[in-house]
Design an enzyme around this catalytic site. Structure first.
Site, PDB file in Angstrom:
ATOM      1  N   LEU A 133       0.872  -1.178   0.000  1.00 58.99           N
ATOM      2  CA  LEU A 133       0.000   0.000   0.000  1.00 58.99           C
ATOM      3  C   LEU A 133       0.909   1.228   0.000  1.00 58.99           C
ATOM      4  O   LEU A 133       1.401   1.640   1.043  1.00 58.99           O
ATOM      5  CB  LEU A 133      -0.857   0.024   1.264  1.00 58.99           C
ATOM      6  N   HIS A 134       1.086   1.817  -1.168  1.00 62.71           N
ATOM      7  CA  HIS A 134       2.069   2.902  -1.299  1.00 62.71           C
ATOM      8  C   HIS A 134       1.580   4.214  -0.682  1.00 62.71           C
ATOM      9  O   HIS A 134       2.164   4.756   0.260  1.00 62.71           O
ATOM     10  CB  HIS A 134       2.373   3.170  -2.774  1.00 62.71           C
TER      11      HIS A 134
END
Ligand code: BDR
Ligand code: CA
Length: 313
Positions: free
Chosen positions: A241-242
């Site tokens: 999850l950037h």
């Protein structure tokens, strides 16, 4: 404490969506507005997606502006293979009914920074830096008025995800990134070096679905779709999850660690275009211009997101 005023510049994107939901769920922020940029998908989709997310969060009064439809110099590169043809594939979200604000995102960023006390607005960037660079070029007087920029972008030890040496957000508009990284604004960067240490688990996605809310259901459906690409590519048990790292860092900086470094952007070589050249070991005399994050307490990060999304309808 007074809430921190933020502008979120974004190209939603499922991971952008989680970042926006996290911000809208957190009383620590006053979200002044969302500015959409072309990136994961073209601008017409990213601005509509931004509005869909605000409506999902029960916050249709949030200001959403459309910004630049293409990078400064290069042609637009998109990432439908990751995010699907809408950019937000996964859940069936209704077409947004809240309005897109009139005027261009870049003009709104400039006007908003000029109208607020200097040093009072933080820019959170989750996509290519075209809007921010354009604002800086159009109105250089805003540059010293920005409190700081916290961005998702770049890669060094983890190298690239779109070319062997470049991360997507920087690769899409390296010239814009060059403008921003040479601006002198205080910057914190969340590269793949940290985001690839923030892998989702099946149990965590299921825990979002188990919230029983519309937001929880939609977030889980988005992430089911989104993580399949990275799981196939990297062979990991979960996808990274950037973009939520940016918002989580502002909420709980103790979850992250990094160091001050010089970061320069490659804008000339076809082979390494868009590489973020991080002087991690201090082997040049180039001054530090960015706090580069490389460590995360992933469990704390995922618990923060789950507990905040639980507040949304
Ligand atoms: C970045 O690129 C986009 O696909 C994601 O939304 C994130 O901002 C990761 O490289
Ligand atoms: Ca993004």
């Amino acid at each position: 404490m007074a809430p921190r005023s933020i502008i979120i510049d974004t190209d939603p994107g499922q991971d952008d969506a989680i970042a926006i939901l996290l911000a809208l769920a957190s009383e620590e922020f006053q979200v002044l507005g969302l500015t959409a940029v072309a990136g994961n998908v073209p601008l017409a989709l990213t601005e509509a997606n931004a509005r869909k997310i605000c409506e999902l969060a029960g916050r249709p009064e949030t200001k959403v502006f459309a910004g630049c439809a293409r990078p400064l110099v290069r042609s637009l590169v998109t990432a439908e293979e990751v995010h699907g043809k809408t950019g937000l594939d996964g859940p069936e979200l209704p077409a947004p009914t809240m309005p897109l604000q009139e005027g261009h995102a870049v003009d709104w960023i400039v006007d908003t920074l000029r109208a607020a006390p200097a040093g009072s607005i933080t820019l959170c960037t989750l996509g290519p830096l075209t809007n921010i660079a354009t604002a800086m070029v159009k109105a250089p007087d805003i540059v010293p008025r920005i409190a700081e920029i916290v961005m998702m972008g770049g890669a060094y030890f983890e190298v690239g995800n779109v070319t062997p040496t470049a991360e997507f957000n920087i690769y899409v508009d390296p010239h814009a990134a060059h403008v921003v990284f040479t601006s002198g604004v205080k910057m914190t960067m969340h590269p793949l070096d940290v985001t690839h240490k923030a892998l989702m688990t099946r149990a965590w996605i299921d825990s979002l679905r188990a919230l029983g809310s519309a937001t929880g259901q939609a977030a889980a459906a988005m992430l089911d779709f989104y993580e399949r690409f990275d799981m196939e590519k990297y062979g990991e048990a979960g996808g990274p999850l950037h973009d939520p790292c940016v918002i989580a860092y502002l909420l709980q900086p103790e979850l992250f660690r990094g160091r001050d470094c010089n970061v320069a952007i490659e804008t000339r070589s076809d082979l390494t275009m868009g590489m973020t050249v991080v002087d991690w070991w201090g082997v040049t005399d180039r001054p530090a211009n960015c706090h580069v994050i490389n460590q995360i307490d992933a469990e704390g990060f995922y618990e923060l997101i789950r507990s905040r999304l639980a507040r949304l309808p």
